[in-house]
Scaffold this active site. Sequence first.
Site, PDB file in Angstrom:
ATOM      1  CG  ASP A  56      -1.940   1.011   1.280  1.00 49.13           C
ATOM      2  OD1 ASP A  56      -1.866   1.950   0.483  1.00 49.13           O
ATOM      3  OD2 ASP A  56      -2.852   0.906   2.134  1.00 49.13           O
ATOM      4  CG  ASP A  80      -9.435   3.160   1.326  1.00 49.36           C
ATOM      5  OD1 ASP A  80      -8.679   2.945   0.355  1.00 49.36           O
ATOM      6  OD2 ASP A  80      -9.040   3.195   2.500  1.00 49.36           O
TER       7      ASP A  80
HETATM    8  C1  GLA Z   1      -5.439   2.336   2.815  1.00 54.27           C
HETATM    9  C2  GLA Z   1      -5.954   1.204   1.943  1.00 54.27           C
HETATM   10  C3  GLA Z   1      -6.986   0.399   2.723  1.00 54.27           C
HETATM   11  C4  GLA Z   1      -6.369  -0.132   4.002  1.00 54.27           C
HETATM   12  C5  GLA Z   1      -5.779   1.007   4.820  1.00 54.27           C
HETATM   13  C6  GLA Z   1      -4.981   0.501   6.012  1.00 54.27           C
HETATM   14  O1  GLA Z   1      -6.448   3.266   3.088  1.00 54.27           O
HETATM   15  O2  GLA Z   1      -6.497   1.687   0.747  1.00 54.27           O
HETATM   16  O3  GLA Z   1      -7.480  -0.659   1.932  1.00 54.27           O
HETATM   17  O4  GLA Z   1      -5.357  -1.051   3.675  1.00 54.27           O
HETATM   18  O5  GLA Z   1      -4.912   1.815   4.034  1.00 54.27           O
HETATM   19  O6  GLA Z   1      -4.360   1.505   6.735  1.00 54.27           O
END
Ligand code: GLA
Length: 388
Positions: free
Chosen positions: A147, A215
Amino acid sequence: MIFVRSAVLVVLATVVASTSGYAQSVSATPPMGWNSWNHFRDKVDDKTIRATADAMVSSGMRDSGYVYVNIDDTWEGKRDAQGNIQANEKFPNMKGLADYVHSKGLKLGIYSSPGAQTCAHYEGSLNHEEQDARTYAAWGIDYLKYDLCGLRVEMKAAPSPAAAHKMMVDAYIKMRDALKAAGRPIVYSLCQYGNDAVWEWGTSVGGNLWRTTGDITDKYAKMAEIGFSQAGLARFAGPGHWNDPDMLEVGNGGMNIDEYRTHMSLWAILAAPLLAGNDLATMTPETVALLTNRDVIAIDQDKAGKQGDRVWVEGPIEVWVRPLANGSKAVGIFNRHPGPLSPSIDLTRLGIAGKKARNVWQAADVSLSSTYQETIPGHGVIFLRVAK
Ligand code: GLA
């Protein structure tokens, strides 16, 4: 004779494996499993993962094809004196946990960031990529979600957008190479929210899947915004490399059953990874039925690996079609309006007039004429598998 035949099969399998490459060997169809983030956030721990693995088996999800149990952010502890990443107190024995998950016929996934810190401000992999990949392999990890988050801090200091882009691409390549060197097949999931048209270069940095959006949340408006925005991306997906419109919210309680059916149907048409994001240990039979519908999963996992696309829009009505391996088609007629509508759909234009079909959510066989008119609930879908 049987022996000779199996020997030939082994040779054939080896040839196929070496020509189709590493990417396809770990994600020939879109990955299926579960991820801790949507429901548990920072509350995920060893106990949660074991209970999830147990429930994945007892609910029938494993036998429906769900295999990855993925720990998202907040598992990370400090590094030891040699720089090796350690899990924090929530995960006292990562190798033991992997052994447990594997003993259930499942696989274990983990999460990190190419930056110094993860999104939730835990330890990232910056300057420890090879070491971390070796640690994951030694623990028995099968899937890594990588990520971007923390690296955005470094990227902001780049002299130009092109330099920032290169920094990101190089970071993804670095972990790809580290995973390869670690020698364990690990699904490589890129998460950078669809920036810089990742679908155009995700495969070249070794991604088996890449997030195409920000998200998801457990609300129809956000799920629909994400899902219906995927039009036009079909040609970038295929066996070994998938567009990822984010994890499922089915069963988390923020949508009604018609909205969750839309979520599942749209994700299946999109050949999206199916990573459940609810609490499997306490889910209702209704949620199990949504997640394990055989027709939906067969469409999502179709061997041709062709993503579907939007073919028709009229106001809040959208028709999406996915071509399937045997010449049949998955057809979703979606109603984005909050109330029921009864549109008249010209099936001749869709090339499916007169065909036999299965109404997936009604579990009923139907014969299609030249028009289709049925009431679609608000935010709902009619999902058909149409024979050749
Ligand atoms: C980002 C990602 C999410 C999750 C969070 C965790 O927002 O897009 O899917 O993994 O980080 O902190």
